[in-house]
Scaffold this motif. Structure first.
Motif, PDB file in Angstrom:
ATOM      1  N   GLU A  47       0.832  -1.186   0.000  1.00 22.96           N
ATOM      2  CA  GLU A  47       0.000   0.000   0.000  1.00 22.96           C
ATOM      3  C   GLU A  47       0.875   1.248   0.000  1.00 22.96           C
ATOM      4  OE1 GLU A  47      -2.554  -0.199   3.345  1.00 22.96           O
ATOM      5  OE2 GLU A  47      -3.335  -2.191   2.848  1.00 22.96           O
TER       6      GLU A  47
ATOM      7  N   GLU B  14      -3.838 -11.293  -4.840  1.00 24.35           N
ATOM      8  CA  GLU B  14      -3.750  -9.909  -5.261  1.00 24.35           C
ATOM      9  C   GLU B  14      -3.125  -9.859  -6.645  1.00 24.35           C
ATOM     10  OE1 GLU B  14      -2.544  -6.798  -2.322  1.00 24.35           O
ATOM     11  OE2 GLU B  14      -1.979  -8.532  -1.103  1.00 24.35           O
ATOM     12  N   CYS B  15      -3.356  -8.734  -7.321  1.00 25.31           N
ATOM     13  CA  CYS B  15      -2.814  -8.566  -8.663  1.00 25.31           C
ATOM     14  C   CYS B  15      -1.617  -7.627  -8.627  1.00 25.31           C
ATOM     15  CB  CYS B  15      -3.894  -8.029  -9.599  1.00 25.31           C
ATOM     16  SG  CYS B  15      -5.330  -9.126  -9.717  1.00 25.31           S
TER      17      CYS B  15
ATOM     18  N   GLU C 218      -0.765  -4.627  -8.974  1.00 32.77           N
ATOM     19  CA  GLU C 218      -1.101  -3.202  -8.927  1.00 32.77           C
ATOM     20  C   GLU C 218      -0.907  -2.711  -7.500  1.00 32.77           C
ATOM     21  OE1 GLU C 218      -4.777  -0.059  -9.860  1.00 32.77           O
ATOM     22  OE2 GLU C 218      -5.010  -2.191 -10.311  1.00 32.77           O
TER      23      GLU C 218
ATOM     24  N   ASN D  60      -1.614  -1.147  -4.138  1.00 30.91           N
ATOM     25  CA  ASN D  60      -2.867  -0.943  -3.429  1.00 30.91           C
ATOM     26  C   ASN D  60      -3.024   0.494  -2.962  1.00 30.91           C
ATOM     27  OD1 ASN D  60      -3.193  -3.674  -3.770  1.00 30.91           O
ATOM     28  ND2 ASN D  60      -2.679  -4.209  -1.650  1.00 30.91           N
TER      29      ASN D  60
ATOM     30  N   GLU E 261      -7.436  -1.462  -5.625  1.00 28.70           N
ATOM     31  CA  GLU E 261      -6.803  -1.602  -6.941  1.00 28.70           C
ATOM     32  C   GLU E 261      -7.621  -0.777  -7.934  1.00 28.70           C
ATOM     33  OE1 GLU E 261      -4.940  -6.109  -6.358  1.00 28.70           O
ATOM     34  OE2 GLU E 261      -6.757  -5.831  -7.565  1.00 28.70           O
TER      35      GLU E 261
ATOM     36  N   ASN F 136      -7.911  -2.086 -11.733  1.00 31.38           N
ATOM     37  CA  ASN F 136      -8.632  -3.358 -11.756  1.00 31.38           C
ATOM     38  C   ASN F 136     -10.102  -3.185 -11.386  1.00 31.38           C
ATOM     39  OD1 ASN F 136      -6.337  -4.723 -12.491  1.00 31.38           O
ATOM     40  ND2 ASN F 136      -5.829  -5.394 -10.412  1.00 31.38           N
ATOM     41  N   THR F 137     -10.418  -2.077 -10.716  1.00 34.23           N
ATOM     42  CA  THR F 137     -11.814  -1.790 -10.362  1.00 34.23           C
ATOM     43  C   THR F 137     -12.553  -1.141 -11.524  1.00 34.23           C
ATOM     44  OG1 THR F 137     -11.242  -1.524  -8.019  1.00 34.23           O
ATOM     45  CG2 THR F 137     -13.325  -0.568  -8.757  1.00 34.23           C
TER      46      THR F 137
ATOM     47  N   HIS G   9     -12.002  -5.970  -6.114  1.00 38.16           N
ATOM     48  CA  HIS G   9     -10.759  -5.235  -6.364  1.00 38.16           C
ATOM     49  C   HIS G   9     -10.729  -3.891  -5.633  1.00 38.16           C
ATOM     50  CE1 HIS G   9      -8.950  -7.990  -9.215  1.00 38.16           C
ATOM     51  NE2 HIS G   9     -10.111  -8.111  -9.821  1.00 38.16           N
TER      52      HIS G   9
ATOM     53  N   LEU H  60     -10.425  -5.664  -1.655  1.00 41.89           N
ATOM     54  CA  LEU H  60      -9.492  -6.770  -1.377  1.00 41.89           C
ATOM     55  C   LEU H  60      -9.835  -7.479  -0.068  1.00 41.89           C
ATOM     56  CD1 LEU H  60      -6.005  -5.426  -2.554  1.00 41.89           C
ATOM     57  CD2 LEU H  60      -7.568  -6.981  -3.748  1.00 41.89           C
TER      58      LEU H  60
ATOM     59  N   GLN I 283      -0.787  -2.782 -16.456  1.00 44.28           N
ATOM     60  CA  GLN I 283      -2.049  -3.180 -15.838  1.00 44.28           C
ATOM     61  C   GLN I 283      -2.679  -4.357 -16.580  1.00 44.28           C
ATOM     62  OE1 GLN I 283      -2.665  -1.922 -13.015  1.00 44.28           O
ATOM     63  NE2 GLN I 283      -1.331  -0.134 -13.069  1.00 44.28           N
TER      64      GLN I 283
END
Length: 254
Positions: free
Chosen positions: A3, A17-18, A20, A22, A31, A34-35, A79, A82, A203
């Motif tokens: 984060e 998690e991806c 990206e 946080n 994210e 991703n959102t 996303h 999380l 991304q």
């Protein structure tokens, strides 16, 4: 990933998690890319739903478009937060959606019409309950991938029996978007450490969302064409601002 600013939703409790960072842009969205990348899926599904309702397609297609929207909204919640509960709001609709595709693909040739939807409904409900209790990991992937493999030969059968060039183009776009989306999603997960060193993050998971949104829409539109053809509704593919849709002409008796 780590984060960069404070979190509104608290510590991360999801099991994955991806690639990206946080809370990079807002304390309310874990994210960001991703959102928001789920928005095209919602808009395309809304277009498909309006078309299905306006032309009075079978209810299965309205449910399918709503299912796409539900999945996208669940993915946004996951996303954005999380949190593990929201993760299931993403994963469970994925299984429901692929079961719905199985029904649409196989139901025209199913001799016992009430048996298949009842079985798939019970299966989906039991999976949702079990997933909420046991928090499947590999089990979720198995329940999701096996129905997909069962859909592939049926989708191919529809393709080879379709003579319309525009409809075949929809099937090809379905395949292309699936391959591209899977490639970006795979790279985002497998090569995250390397990508994190790049000056700009491409991304990949967000691109997966975008491509799969178009993938679902192309699949739905192609299946609507095939079903209309089976019903003798003289379907044709038209485009509105580049977006394909199916227009039908039902016999007066219907």
């Amino acid at each position: 990933m780590a984060e960069s600013i404070s979190s509104f939703w608290g510590p991360v409790t999801s099991t994955k998690e991806c690639c990206e960072i946080n809370y990079a842009y807002s304390s309310y969205i874990a994210e960001f890319f991703n959102t928001i990348s789920n928005i095209p899926t919602i808009l395309l599904a809304l277009i498909g739903l309006i078309n299905a309702l306006r032309q009075r397609f079978e209810k299965r297609f309205s449910v399918l478009h709503v299912s796409n929207m539900t999945l996208a909204i669940g993915s946004m919640l996951y996303h954005a937060t999380l949190q593990h509960v929201q993760q299931q709001s993403d994963e469970t609709p994925m299984v429901w959606e692929v079961l719905l595709y199985m029904y649409i693909l196989y139901s025209p040739d199913w001799h016992y019409r009430s048996t298949m939807p009842i079985f798939l409904f019970v299966y989906g409900a039991l999976f949702a309950v079990a997933h909420s209790v046991f928090h499947f990991g590999i089990g979720f992937k198995v329940h999701y991938i096996i129905p997909i493999f069962l859909c592939v030969p049926r989708m191919y059968k529809y393709y080879i029996y379709t003579q319309d060039v525009s409809a075949k183009r929809l099937a090809k776009l379905f395949l292309v978007t699936f391959v591209l989306g899977s490639l970006f999603g795979f790279c985002d997960r497998v090569f995250c450490k390397e990508i994190s060193r790049w000056p700009i993050n491409p991304q990949g998971h967000a691109l997966w969302h975008v491509f799969m949104g178009f993938n679902s829409y192309f699949a739905n539109t192609f299946l609507m064409f095939c079903r209309a053809q089976q019903r003798g509704w003289s379907p044709k593919v038209f485009h509105l601002m580049g977006v394909p849709y199916v227009k039908i002409e039902k016999p007066k008796s219907q």
